[in-house]
Design a protein around this motif. Structure first.
Motif, short mmCIF file in Angstrom:
data_model
loop_
_atom_site.label_atom_id
_atom_site.label_comp_id
_atom_site.label_asym_id
_atom_site.label_seq_id
_atom_site.Cartn_x
_atom_site.Cartn_y
_atom_site.Cartn_z
N TYR A 167 0.83 -1.21 0.00
CA TYR A 167 0.00 0.00 0.00
C TYR A 167 0.87 1.26 0.00
CZ TYR A 167 -3.06 3.67 1.89
OH TYR A 167 -3.75 4.86 2.09
N ASN A 168 1.82 1.33 0.92
CA ASN A 168 2.66 2.53 1.04
C ASN A 168 3.52 2.74 -0.20
OD1 ASN A 168 1.62 2.91 3.57
ND2 ASN A 168 3.43 2.24 4.68
N CYS A 169 4.11 1.66 -0.69
CA CYS A 169 5.00 1.78 -1.85
C CYS A 169 4.22 2.17 -3.10
CB CYS A 169 5.77 0.48 -2.07
SG CYS A 169 6.95 0.13 -0.74
N HIS A 170 3.01 1.66 -3.23
CA HIS A 170 2.16 1.99 -4.38
C HIS A 170 1.80 3.48 -4.35
CE1 HIS A 170 -0.83 1.39 -7.54
NE2 HIS A 170 -1.70 2.03 -6.79
N ARG A 171 1.36 3.95 -3.20
CA ARG A 171 0.98 5.37 -3.09
C ARG A 171 2.20 6.28 -3.26
NH1 ARG A 171 -2.82 7.35 1.66
NH2 ARG A 171 -2.24 9.29 0.61
N TYR A 172 3.31 5.90 -2.65
CA TYR A 172 4.54 6.70 -2.78
C TYR A 172 4.93 6.82 -4.26
CZ TYR A 172 9.59 7.63 -2.69
OH TYR A 172 10.84 8.14 -2.92
N THR A 173 4.84 5.73 -5.00
CA THR A 173 5.18 5.73 -6.43
C THR A 173 4.26 6.64 -7.22
OG1 THR A 173 6.04 3.48 -6.27
CG2 THR A 173 5.48 4.27 -8.47
N ASN A 174 2.95 6.56 -6.95
CA ASN A 174 1.95 7.29 -7.74
C ASN A 174 1.80 8.76 -7.33
OD1 ASN A 174 1.31 5.12 -9.36
ND2 ASN A 174 -0.24 4.35 -7.97
N GLU A 175 2.03 9.05 -6.06
CA GLU A 175 1.76 10.40 -5.57
C GLU A 175 3.02 11.25 -5.40
OE1 GLU A 175 -0.67 9.99 -2.01
OE2 GLU A 175 -1.85 8.44 -2.99
N VAL A 176 4.16 10.61 -5.19
CA VAL A 176 5.40 11.35 -4.95
C VAL A 176 6.36 11.19 -6.14
CG1 VAL A 176 7.36 11.69 -3.39
CG2 VAL A 176 5.11 11.06 -2.46
N VAL A 177 6.75 9.95 -6.42
CA VAL A 177 7.75 9.71 -7.47
C VAL A 177 7.25 10.18 -8.84
CG1 VAL A 177 9.13 7.95 -8.64
CG2 VAL A 177 8.73 7.78 -6.18
N ALA A 178 5.97 9.95 -9.12
CA ALA A 178 5.41 10.34 -10.43
C ALA A 178 5.61 11.83 -10.67
CB ALA A 178 3.92 9.98 -10.48
N GLY A 179 5.42 12.64 -9.63
CA GLY A 179 5.62 14.08 -9.76
C GLY A 179 7.09 14.45 -9.87
#
Length: 272
Positions: A167-179
C-alpha cells in the motif's frame, strides 16, 4: 487544465469542490498529486470546502518560471496566484515539507485573510546541515512484498519510507515519485542555493486553528525543530506520529485523516 499567469510563472492548478477555499502546497520536487492523494480522501464525505491544488514553479506542469531565483520569489509567485484566484477572500492553507515553509511565509504578511493552516512534515530549517533529524530507518517491512521488488526499488523505498508494504510503496510511487519525474532538477538546484527566505519567517504569532503533523522517523526535516515555533501557534494541535517518516500522510493514512477531520471541525466551530 487551468493555468494562472503571474509575473514570473504560469502556474498550473486544479480546483475541486465549492465553499471555503483551501490552498494546497506540496513539497520540493513532487507536484500537486502529492497533496491531492492525501487530501481528497479527507473530503470524500465532507462538503463546503473548495480545494485548490497547485504545481509550484519548477515542478509539475507549471511553466515560464525561469526568472524565479530564490524562495522569496517562489513565495511571491504563490501569493500572486492566491490573490488572482481568491481576490478579497479568506482562505486556509495546507503545506507539506517546503510547502509548509511557504505557508509560514504567506502567513507573515497575510495572516488577517488566513482562517487556519495545517502543516504536514513542514520544513522548519532550510539549511540541511542545521536540522535535527533521526537516521533513516525502516520500522516495519512486509518481507513477502519486498521479495517481489527489484534491488533499485528496494533501495528507493527503504531510503524514503519507514513502513515498507505494498500500500505505502504503491501510493509513494503514484503520488510522490510520479511528480518528481517531471521536476526541473537544474532549476531546483538553483533555488536551493537561495533556499532560505531573506527575512525571519517565524516572528509573528498566529492564533487560529492549526495542525502540525510530524513524523517521529522523519529523516528529511525531523520533528524536533518544530518545537522551536510551537509557541507561535497557540491554537495548534501538535502531533508526532510513530511509524511515520517524511511520507507521514501515506504511512499513517487513517490517523492523518482523523487529525485532518478534527482540524476542520475546529474551523467549522469558529465559522458557523
Amino acid at each position: 487544465m487551468s493555468f494562472c499567469k503571474v509575473s514570473k510563472a504560469n502556474i498550473y492548478y486544479e480546483v475541486i469542490g465549492t465553499g471555503t477555499p483551501i490552498v494546497m502546497l506540496h513539497g520540493y520536487s513532487p507536484d500537486h498529486r502529492l497533496m491531492k492523494g492525501c487530501m481528497e480522501p479527507v473530503f470524500a464525505e465532507r462538503e463546503g470546502w473548495k480545494r485548490i491544488y497547485i504545481d509550484l514553479p519548477g515542478m509539475g506542469m507549471t511553466t515560464d518560471y525561469e526568472k524565479i531565483n530564490n524562495s522569496d520569489e517562489m513565495l511571491e509567485a504563490v501569493v500572486e496566484l492566491i490573490h488572482d484566484l481568491l481576490p478579497n477572500e479568506r482562505y486556509l492553507l495546507v503545506g507539506e515539507s517546503y510547502g509548509g515553509y511557504l505557508v509560514r511565509g504567506i502567513m507573515r504578511e497575510y495572516h488577517e485573510q488566513i482562517l487556519g493552516a495545517a502543516f504536514i512534515c513542514p520544513l522548519i530549517i532550510p539549511d540541511k546541515q542545521n536540522r535535527t533529524v533521526p537516521e533513516q530507518s525502516v520500522v516495519s517491512a512486509d518481507k513477502e512484498f519486498i521479495s517481489t521488488l527489484t534491488k533499485e526499488e528496494q533501495e528507493d523505498f527503504s531510503s524514503h519510507l519507514v513502513v515498507l508494504d505494498e500500500y505505502n510503496c504503491h501510493r509513494y510511487t503514484n503520488e510522490v515519485v510520479a511528480g518528481q519525474k517531471n521536476a526541473d532538477v537544474e532549476f531546483l538546484e538553483k533555488i536551493q542555493k537561495n533556499y532560505r527566505f531573506s527575512f525571519p519567517v517565524d516572528e509573528i504569532s498566529f492564533d487560529k486553528p492549526c495542525l502540525f503533523l510530524l513524523g517521529k522517523q522523519d529523516s528529511m526535516v525531523g520533528y524536533k525543530d518544530a518545537f522551536d515555533i510551537l509557541d507561535k501557534f497557540p491554537r495548534a494541535a501538535f502531533t508526532i506520529l510513530d511509524k511515520a517518516g517524511h511520507n507521514l500522510q501515506i504511512e499513517q493514512a487513517n490517523l492523518f485523516n482523523s487529525l485532518m477531520y478534527e482540524w476542520l471541525d475546529r474551523l467549522e466551530e469558529i465559522n458557523d
